[in-house]
Scaffold this active site. Structure first.
Site, PDB file in Angstrom:
ATOM      1  N   GLU A  55      -4.739  -3.032  -2.458  1.00 56.27           N
ATOM      2  CA  GLU A  55      -4.743  -4.293  -1.732  1.00 56.27           C
ATOM      3  C   GLU A  55      -5.534  -5.357  -2.481  1.00 56.27           C
ATOM      4  O   GLU A  55      -5.091  -6.496  -2.643  1.00 56.27           O
ATOM      5  CB  GLU A  55      -5.348  -4.117  -0.329  1.00 56.27           C
ATOM      6  N   CYS A  86      -9.178   0.593   3.548  1.00 55.21           N
ATOM      7  CA  CYS A  86     -10.608   0.870   3.653  1.00 55.21           C
ATOM      8  C   CYS A  86     -11.338  -0.383   4.155  1.00 55.21           C
ATOM      9  O   CYS A  86     -10.774  -1.482   4.204  1.00 55.21           O
ATOM     10  CB  CYS A  86     -11.166   1.315   2.297  1.00 55.21           C
TER      11      CYS A  86
END
EC number: 3.5.4.5
Length: 136
Positions: A55, A86
């Site tokens: 990401e 995360c």
């Protein structure tokens, strides 16, 4: 570009992951408001704290090229359910994307969970928190 096409781009990015230690490959595809797609994969390092997630790779690529207006982010991994970003990625996503950007999480079985950035990290720490007037 529709959601499924962006997921396909995330899966392509996953194939490029450098994950020799965990073997956990993740791909991301970020769609800008003007239709460009930035792909990112996770890149590991023997010193685990130096690793970068898919990401963040996609977001940093886009920002480094001058693109800062996004409409959708897709993330794909081989997980039992749709992959979950995360905490570090959630924070970066909330910093670089507006609250209404769509986040699509998926796995190799095609399970999908879709939400906004605001839903991904409610109550996110932001620049407003840094500029709050505080009495010492």
């Amino acid at each position: 570009m529709n959601r499924q096409e962006l997921i396909t781009e995330a899966l392509k990015a996953r194939d490029m992951a450098y994950a020799p230690y965990s073997k956990f490959q993740v791909g991301a595809a970020l769609l800008t408001k003007d239709g460009k797609v930035y792909r990112g994969c996770n890149i590991e390092n023997a010193a685990y704290s130096m690793c970068n997630c898919a990401e963040r790779t996609a977001l940093f690529k886009a920002v480094s090229e001058g693109d800062t207006e996004f409409q959708m982010l897709a993330v794909a991994a081989d997980t039992p359910g749709p992959v979950s970003p995360c905490g570090a990625c959630r924070q970066v996503i909330s910093e670089l994307c507006t609250k209404d950007v769509i986040v699509v999480l998926t796995n190799l079985q095609g399970q999908i969970k879709e939400m906004t950035v605001e839903e991904l990290l409610p109550g996110a720490f932001s620049s407003e928190d840094l500029h709050d007037e505080r009495k010492l």
